[in-house]
Design a protein around this motif. Sequence first.
Motif, short mmCIF file in Angstrom:
data_model
loop_
_atom_site.label_atom_id
_atom_site.label_comp_id
_atom_site.label_asym_id
_atom_site.label_seq_id
_atom_site.Cartn_x
_atom_site.Cartn_y
_atom_site.Cartn_z
N GLN A 27 39.58 -9.76 -8.35
CA GLN A 27 40.45 -10.46 -9.28
C GLN A 27 40.60 -9.72 -10.60
O GLN A 27 39.80 -8.85 -10.95
CB GLN A 27 39.91 -11.87 -9.54
N GLY A 28 41.66 -10.08 -11.33
CA GLY A 28 41.90 -9.49 -12.63
C GLY A 28 40.69 -9.65 -13.55
O GLY A 28 40.10 -10.72 -13.62
N GLY A 29 40.33 -8.56 -14.22
CA GLY A 29 39.18 -8.58 -15.10
C GLY A 29 37.90 -8.11 -14.44
O GLY A 29 36.88 -7.92 -15.12
N THR A 30 37.93 -7.88 -13.12
CA THR A 30 36.73 -7.43 -12.41
C THR A 30 36.43 -5.97 -12.75
O THR A 30 37.30 -5.10 -12.61
CB THR A 30 36.91 -7.56 -10.88
N ARG A 31 35.23 -5.70 -13.17
CA ARG A 31 34.80 -4.33 -13.47
C ARG A 31 34.41 -3.66 -12.16
O ARG A 31 33.70 -4.24 -11.33
CB ARG A 31 33.60 -4.38 -14.43
N LEU A 32 34.89 -2.44 -11.97
CA LEU A 32 34.62 -1.71 -10.74
C LEU A 32 33.67 -0.55 -11.01
O LEU A 32 33.89 0.23 -11.94
CB LEU A 32 35.93 -1.19 -10.13
N PHE A 33 32.66 -0.44 -10.18
CA PHE A 33 31.66 0.62 -10.33
C PHE A 33 31.67 1.51 -9.09
O PHE A 33 31.75 1.02 -7.96
CB PHE A 33 30.27 0.01 -10.52
N VAL A 70 38.74 -1.41 -14.66
CA VAL A 70 38.75 -2.85 -14.52
C VAL A 70 40.09 -3.25 -13.88
O VAL A 70 41.12 -2.63 -14.15
CB VAL A 70 38.57 -3.56 -15.88
N VAL A 71 40.06 -4.24 -13.00
CA VAL A 71 41.29 -4.71 -12.35
C VAL A 71 42.19 -5.35 -13.41
O VAL A 71 41.74 -6.19 -14.19
CB VAL A 71 40.97 -5.74 -11.24
N ARG A 72 43.44 -4.93 -13.43
CA ARG A 72 44.36 -5.42 -14.45
C ARG A 72 44.69 -6.89 -14.25
O ARG A 72 44.74 -7.40 -13.13
CB ARG A 72 45.68 -4.64 -14.40
N ARG A 73 44.92 -7.57 -15.36
CA ARG A 73 45.46 -8.92 -15.34
C ARG A 73 46.97 -8.83 -15.59
O ARG A 73 47.40 -8.06 -16.45
CB ARG A 73 44.82 -9.78 -16.43
N PHE A 74 47.74 -9.60 -14.84
CA PHE A 74 49.19 -9.56 -14.98
C PHE A 74 49.72 -10.94 -15.33
O PHE A 74 49.28 -11.95 -14.76
CB PHE A 74 49.85 -9.09 -13.67
N GLY A 75 50.68 -10.97 -16.24
CA GLY A 75 51.37 -12.20 -16.57
C GLY A 75 52.80 -12.13 -16.07
O GLY A 75 53.26 -11.10 -15.56
N LEU A 76 53.53 -13.22 -16.21
CA LEU A 76 54.91 -13.28 -15.74
C LEU A 76 55.77 -12.21 -16.40
O LEU A 76 56.66 -11.63 -15.77
CB LEU A 76 55.49 -14.67 -16.01
N ALA A 77 55.52 -11.95 -17.68
CA ALA A 77 56.31 -10.93 -18.38
C ALA A 77 56.12 -9.55 -17.75
O ALA A 77 57.06 -8.76 -17.68
CB ALA A 77 55.93 -10.89 -19.86
N ASP A 78 54.90 -9.27 -17.26
CA ASP A 78 54.65 -7.99 -16.60
C ASP A 78 55.48 -7.87 -15.32
O ASP A 78 56.00 -6.80 -14.99
CB ASP A 78 53.17 -7.85 -16.25
N VAL A 79 55.57 -8.98 -14.60
CA VAL A 79 56.35 -9.00 -13.36
C VAL A 79 57.81 -8.69 -13.65
O VAL A 79 58.43 -7.82 -13.03
CB VAL A 79 56.23 -10.36 -12.66
N VAL A 80 58.37 -9.42 -14.61
CA VAL A 80 59.79 -9.25 -14.96
C VAL A 80 60.06 -7.83 -15.44
O VAL A 80 61.05 -7.19 -15.03
CB VAL A 80 60.19 -10.27 -16.04
N ASP A 81 59.17 -7.30 -16.27
CA ASP A 81 59.37 -5.94 -16.79
C ASP A 81 59.31 -4.91 -15.67
O ASP A 81 60.09 -3.94 -15.67
CB ASP A 81 58.31 -5.62 -17.85
N SER A 82 58.38 -5.08 -14.73
CA SER A 82 58.27 -4.15 -13.61
C SER A 82 59.56 -4.11 -12.79
O SER A 82 60.04 -3.04 -12.40
CB SER A 82 57.09 -4.52 -12.71
N ILE A 83 60.11 -5.29 -12.53
CA ILE A 83 61.35 -5.36 -11.76
C ILE A 83 62.50 -4.72 -12.53
O ILE A 83 63.33 -3.99 -11.96
CB ILE A 83 61.67 -6.83 -11.43
N GLU A 84 62.55 -4.96 -13.83
CA GLU A 84 63.61 -4.39 -14.65
C GLU A 84 63.54 -2.86 -14.67
O GLU A 84 64.56 -2.18 -14.63
CB GLU A 84 63.54 -4.93 -16.07
#
Length: 244
Positions: A27-33, A70-84
């Motif tokens: 999940q978002g926020g997970t630190r990866l080692f 760290v696994v990125r956290r995404f919000g709705l704005a990130d989704v819209v921007d990626s599509i744009e």
Amino acid sequence: MRQVEAATHGRRAVIELRERILSGELQGGTRLFEVPLAELLEISRTPVREALSRLAEEGLLDRLPNGGFVVRRFGLADVVDSIEVRGVMEGMAARLAAERGVAPDLLAEIRQTVARLDLCFGEQPDDVDFDAYADLNAEFHRQMAALAGSDVIRREVERASALPFASPSAFLPNKSNIAAFRRSLRTAQEQHRAIVRAIENREGSRAEAIAREHARTARNNLEYILQEDPSLLEKVKVLALLQD
């Protein structure tokens, strides 16, 4: 031999870690080692390190200032921007292809893909072979990115399409009989044909406009999920990344 084995382990690490992130297992926020991941995947730390760097380039991970990921956290704005972003890049690719002209063999190939996409649709509005459509749709977008004859444009379109949520089929539930989504594919197919016609007719502005609107299919499907049928959230794996 060792190089081949390392490359194989690296590809497997990328695929497995990407799947775990997209499914929400990581999940978002997970630190990866590196060490625990290497043990989990039963490979050495080197391909894990390379896989983490690759996933950071894809936008799924963030690099930490003191090292690590760290696994990125995404919000709705990130989704819209990626599509744009994808729409802008594909629109540019379509416009330049129309303005510069396209080699006959490349036009023949993308027209053949459009014809094969037509065969994915049955007589009834909801009768769509989604699996075949998804594969051919990816092929269409790959071909369109190459029509301008520019490796720079092709690479940038591919980079934009690799952004989370931005791929042409990002918000289509695999193997789900969802009528609203399947009907939207017919509109998308009409846009495929219109883009190719505009490129053939050397109509750069029209080709760009249609390609940008076509990219918004993903946004329309997302809005349908969020506003009309939230039950689909669990069926579209990429949405496991979306944070409130």
